[in-house]
Design a protein around this motif. Structure first.
Motif, PDB file in Angstrom:
ATOM      1  N   GLN A 105       7.509   4.006   3.200  1.00 37.55           N
ATOM      2  CA  GLN A 105       7.092   2.626   2.980  1.00 37.55           C
ATOM      3  C   GLN A 105       6.296   2.555   1.687  1.00 37.55           C
ATOM      4  O   GLN A 105       5.371   3.338   1.477  1.00 37.55           O
ATOM      5  CB  GLN A 105       6.254   2.140   4.154  1.00 37.55           C
ATOM      6  N   LEU A 106       6.663   1.622   0.836  1.00 40.54           N
ATOM      7  CA  LEU A 106       5.991   1.481  -0.450  1.00 40.54           C
ATOM      8  C   LEU A 106       4.575   0.965  -0.236  1.00 40.54           C
ATOM      9  O   LEU A 106       4.360  -0.041   0.422  1.00 40.54           O
ATOM     10  CB  LEU A 106       6.771   0.511  -1.356  1.00 40.54           C
ATOM     11  N   LYS A 107       3.619   1.674  -0.805  1.00 39.08           N
ATOM     12  CA  LYS A 107       2.226   1.246  -0.739  1.00 39.08           C
ATOM     13  C   LYS A 107       1.835   0.512  -2.017  1.00 39.08           C
ATOM     14  O   LYS A 107       1.204  -0.536  -1.963  1.00 39.08           O
ATOM     15  CB  LYS A 107       1.313   2.459  -0.565  1.00 39.08           C
ATOM     16  N   ALA A 108       2.230   1.086  -3.163  1.00 43.10           N
ATOM     17  CA  ALA A 108       1.882   0.482  -4.450  1.00 43.10           C
ATOM     18  C   ALA A 108       2.767   1.075  -5.539  1.00 43.10           C
ATOM     19  O   ALA A 108       3.327   2.161  -5.386  1.00 43.10           O
ATOM     20  CB  ALA A 108       0.420   0.727  -4.781  1.00 43.10           C
ATOM     21  N   ALA A 109       2.862   0.332  -6.632  1.00 47.74           N
ATOM     22  CA  ALA A 109       3.590   0.814  -7.801  1.00 47.74           C
ATOM     23  C   ALA A 109       2.817   0.412  -9.045  1.00 47.74           C
ATOM     24  O   ALA A 109       2.265  -0.685  -9.118  1.00 47.74           O
ATOM     25  CB  ALA A 109       4.989   0.231  -7.834  1.00 47.74           C
TER      26      ALA A 109
END
Length: 173
Positions: A105-109
């Motif tokens: 799951q993407l948390k931040a970019a």
């Protein structure tokens, strides 16, 4: 992990963050060892580098490169880092890997000093164009008017020749 090993990890991450114009933070908790290995293989095939480190070490490395703004909220739970030259490659990789599952799951970019927080940003990140795609679009836009002019001149060539021919025939009569 002793202090020296931690400092070594921080220095390695600091170098990665300094050289990277974009990177992703994702939650890979809940994946089995087989799934993690499959994810690492997919990363290798896609030209994406995956690293796992403790959040405190990630934060210290980010802090020393002044890239921590906004990312501290994402440094909770288990974190995996994805580094790539293409800004949207890790997002495409995450979407491809998790087909039916919910992880990673993407948390931040962090993309060229812009920060994207949350998994709901993954589609926006996938749609980001790479530098090469943008240059191609600009070249196509610049070529379009020239192609239209050349096309009009070439299509009008026969019409102009026909008009000149009929005018010269009228003058002969």
């Amino acid at each position: 992990m002793n202090r020296q090993e931690k400092q070594q990890v921080i220095d390695e991450l600091k170098e990665k963050f300094s050289n990277a114009t974009n990177f992703y933070l994702a939650d890979t908790s809940g994946l089995t060892v087989l799934e993690i290995n499959a994810l690492r293989r997919l990363c290798h095939q896609s030209g994406v580098e995956m690293k796992v480190a403790k959040n405190t070490l990630i934060y210290k490395a980010l802090e020393s490169t002044n890239k921590q703004d906004g990312l501290d909220v994402a440094l909770k739970g288990q974190s995996s880092l994805f580094f790539s030259v293409d800004a949207n490659a890790p997002a495409k990789l995450i979407k491809k890997f998790r087909k039916d599952g919910k992880r990673p799951q993407l948390k931040a970019a962090y993309i060229d000093s812009d920060v994207y927080i949350g998994d709901n940003q993954i589609d926006a990140l996938i749609n980001l164009k790479s530098k090469d795609e943008l240059v191609g679009d600009i070249i196509a836009l610049l070529q379009s008017p020239a192609k239209n002019v050349i096309g009009a001149l070439l299509s009008g060539e026969k019409k102009l020749a026909g008009i000149v021919k009929t005018l010269s025939e009228k003058e002969e009569k």
